[in-house]
Design an enzyme around this catalytic site. Structure first.
Site, short mmCIF file in Angstrom:
data_model
loop_
_atom_site.label_atom_id
_atom_site.label_comp_id
_atom_site.label_asym_id
_atom_site.label_seq_id
_atom_site.Cartn_x
_atom_site.Cartn_y
_atom_site.Cartn_z
N SER A 6 69.00 86.58 21.42
CA SER A 6 68.27 85.50 22.09
C SER A 6 68.71 84.14 21.56
O SER A 6 68.54 83.84 20.38
CB SER A 6 66.77 85.67 21.88
OG SER A 6 66.13 84.49 22.30
N HIS A 31 70.68 86.58 25.85
CA HIS A 31 69.33 86.38 26.37
C HIS A 31 68.99 84.89 26.34
O HIS A 31 69.11 84.25 25.29
CB HIS A 31 68.35 87.19 25.51
CG HIS A 31 66.96 87.26 26.01
ND1 HIS A 31 66.56 88.15 26.99
CD2 HIS A 31 65.86 86.56 25.67
CE1 HIS A 31 65.26 88.00 27.22
NE2 HIS A 31 64.81 87.03 26.43
N ASP A 33 66.09 82.10 27.07
CA ASP A 33 64.65 81.93 27.23
C ASP A 33 64.32 80.54 27.78
O ASP A 33 64.47 79.55 27.08
CB ASP A 33 63.96 82.09 25.87
CG ASP A 33 63.96 83.53 25.38
OD1 ASP A 33 63.46 84.39 26.12
OD2 ASP A 33 64.48 83.78 24.29
N MET A 35 61.35 78.07 29.04
CA MET A 35 59.88 77.90 28.94
C MET A 35 59.48 76.57 29.54
O MET A 35 60.19 75.58 29.37
CB MET A 35 59.46 77.92 27.47
CG MET A 35 59.89 79.15 26.72
SD MET A 35 59.37 79.02 25.00
CE MET A 35 60.18 80.45 24.31
N HIS A 64 65.53 84.92 30.99
CA HIS A 64 64.10 85.26 30.92
C HIS A 64 63.31 83.99 31.20
O HIS A 64 63.23 83.10 30.35
CB HIS A 64 63.81 85.82 29.51
CG HIS A 64 62.37 86.09 29.23
ND1 HIS A 64 61.89 86.25 27.95
CD2 HIS A 64 61.30 86.26 30.05
CE1 HIS A 64 60.58 86.48 28.00
NE2 HIS A 64 60.20 86.48 29.26
N MET A 66 60.07 82.07 31.45
CA MET A 66 58.65 82.01 31.09
C MET A 66 58.08 80.76 31.73
O MET A 66 57.75 79.77 31.06
CB MET A 66 58.51 81.99 29.56
CG MET A 66 58.77 83.35 28.93
SD MET A 66 59.12 83.26 27.17
CE MET A 66 60.88 82.95 27.24
N MET A 135 57.43 92.61 26.76
CA MET A 135 57.23 91.68 25.65
C MET A 135 56.54 92.41 24.50
O MET A 135 55.46 92.98 24.69
CB MET A 135 56.38 90.48 26.07
CG MET A 135 57.02 89.52 27.06
SD MET A 135 58.66 88.95 26.61
CE MET A 135 58.38 88.19 25.01
N GLY A 140 56.64 82.78 23.97
CA GLY A 140 56.54 81.35 23.68
C GLY A 140 57.27 80.93 22.42
O GLY A 140 57.70 79.79 22.31
N PHE A 141 57.43 81.85 21.49
CA PHE A 141 58.04 81.49 20.21
C PHE A 141 58.89 82.63 19.66
O PHE A 141 58.55 83.80 19.85
CB PHE A 141 56.94 81.15 19.18
CG PHE A 141 56.02 80.06 19.65
CD1 PHE A 141 56.35 78.72 19.45
CD2 PHE A 141 54.85 80.37 20.33
CE1 PHE A 141 55.52 77.71 19.92
CE2 PHE A 141 54.01 79.36 20.80
CZ PHE A 141 54.35 78.02 20.59
N GLY A 142 59.95 82.25 18.95
CA GLY A 142 60.74 83.24 18.23
C GLY A 142 60.09 83.54 16.89
O GLY A 142 59.15 82.85 16.47
N GLY A 143 60.57 84.57 16.22
CA GLY A 143 60.16 84.84 14.85
C GLY A 143 58.76 85.38 14.67
O GLY A 143 58.20 85.29 13.58
N ASP A 173 61.55 92.69 23.96
CA ASP A 173 61.73 91.31 23.51
C ASP A 173 60.63 90.88 22.56
O ASP A 173 59.47 90.77 22.96
CB ASP A 173 61.73 90.41 24.77
CG ASP A 173 62.09 88.97 24.47
OD1 ASP A 173 62.43 88.66 23.31
OD2 ASP A 173 62.04 88.16 25.42
N GLY A 174 61.02 90.62 21.30
CA GLY A 174 60.08 90.04 20.34
C GLY A 174 59.93 90.87 19.08
O GLY A 174 59.59 92.05 19.14
N GLY A 175 60.24 90.26 17.95
CA GLY A 175 60.04 90.93 16.66
C GLY A 175 60.97 92.10 16.41
O GLY A 175 60.66 93.00 15.62
N GLY A 195 66.29 87.52 18.39
CA GLY A 195 66.59 86.11 18.17
C GLY A 195 66.70 85.80 16.70
O GLY A 195 67.79 85.69 16.13
C1 DX5 Z 1 59.79 84.79 22.96
C2 DX5 Z 1 61.12 84.96 23.62
C3 DX5 Z 1 62.05 85.80 22.85
C4 DX5 Z 1 62.37 85.30 21.47
C5 DX5 Z 1 62.48 86.52 20.61
O1 DX5 Z 1 58.92 84.18 23.81
O2 DX5 Z 1 61.01 85.51 24.91
O3 DX5 Z 1 63.25 86.12 23.56
O4 DX5 Z 1 63.53 84.55 21.38
O5 DX5 Z 1 62.59 86.08 19.33
P1 DX5 Z 1 62.53 87.00 18.05
O6 DX5 Z 1 63.59 88.05 18.20
O7 DX5 Z 1 62.79 86.03 16.97
O8 DX5 Z 1 61.15 87.60 18.00
ZN ZN Z 2 62.87 86.33 25.91
#
Ligand code: DX5
Ligand code: ZN
Length: 214
Positions: A6, A31, A33, A35, A64, A66, A135, A140-143, A173-175, A195
């Site tokens: 991502s 990927h 993202d 938003m 993706h 959002m 999801m 909304g956020f990475g990490g 997608d996520g974590g 990501g």
């Molecule tokens: C979150 C995004 C993800 C994000 C994942 O809203 O859709 O694609 O980048 O990030 P990580 O892998 O850091 O959880």
């Molecule tokens: Zn995503």
């Protein structure tokens, strides 16, 4: 395992270099993202940045969205070179029509589910889909931390796909990291988005290779 790093966690001050790393890696796609600050409580980037990515990235783009009313932007997303256009189930009133528009524009159609949206709601659209994006964090956020209930959703989705004869791939997608990725592989995921785990690692190319081997 297919891997879709991502871009959200990339160093945007060195985007060209980050995309060279992706090109040189085993990543299957990239990927992207998008938003809007309305559908999710954050704003990322839009079409001008995606145009730059399209020019420099040699991997297929997995977009993706959002955003609310994603059907308004099918043409723009296609013009940015997207191979896959993912729209949120929760953002589409006329999901069947939006999916048909995405396919008519020459892209693969993906539908994304938030963590609280059950897989069974896809029963009447799954045969039309190329991909379902689950999801495993609130978007909304990475990490963020992986929501473990996603593992059961992967199993539910596997079953729905088998029952309906759908060809949809399952993307998460996520974590995602090596630990959650291993569990997702066992549960039946086809594609992992990552990501933070990729872009903040000491050796992103090796990190991508590790996920690919799951
Ligand atoms: C979150 C995004 C993800 C994000 C994942 O809203 O859709 O694609 O980048 O990030 P990580 O892998 O850091 O959880
Ligand atoms: Zn995503």
């Amino acid at each position: 395992m297919l891997v879709s790093p991502s871009l959200l966690s990339a160093d945007f001050g060195n985007l060209g270099r980050e995309l060279e790393m992706i090109n040189a890696s085993d990543a299957d796609m990239l990927h992207i993202d998008v938003m809007d600050g309305v559908f999710v409580p954050n704003i990322s980037f839009g079409f001008p940045v995606m145009k730059f990515v399209q020019k420099l990235c040699r991997k297929p783009l997995d977009v993706h969205l959002m955003i609310v009313e994603p059907q308004k932007f099918v043409g723009e997303v296609r013009d940015c070179g997207a191979e896959i256009m993912n729209v949120h189930y929760e953002a589409c009133t006329h999901l069947n029509r939006t999916v048909q528009q995405i396919k008519a524009a020459g892209m693969k159609a993906g539908v994304t589910l938030n963590p609280a949206t059950p897989v069974c709601l896809l029963r009447d659209i799954i045969a039309e889909l190329d991909l379902v994006l689950l999801m495993s964090v609130n978007p909304g956020f990475g990490g963020q931390k992986f929501i473990t209930g996603t593992l059961r959703k992967v199993a539910d989705l596997r079953q729905l796909i088998a029952e309906t004869g759908s060809k949809a791939l399952i993307e998460i997608d996520g974590g995602v990291n090596l630990d959650t990725g291993t569990q997702l592989a066992q549960a039946g995921a086809d594609i992992l988005v990552a990501g933070n785990y990729v872009f903040n690692s000491a050796d992103p190319v090796a990190t991508i290779r590790g996920l690919k081997q799951l």
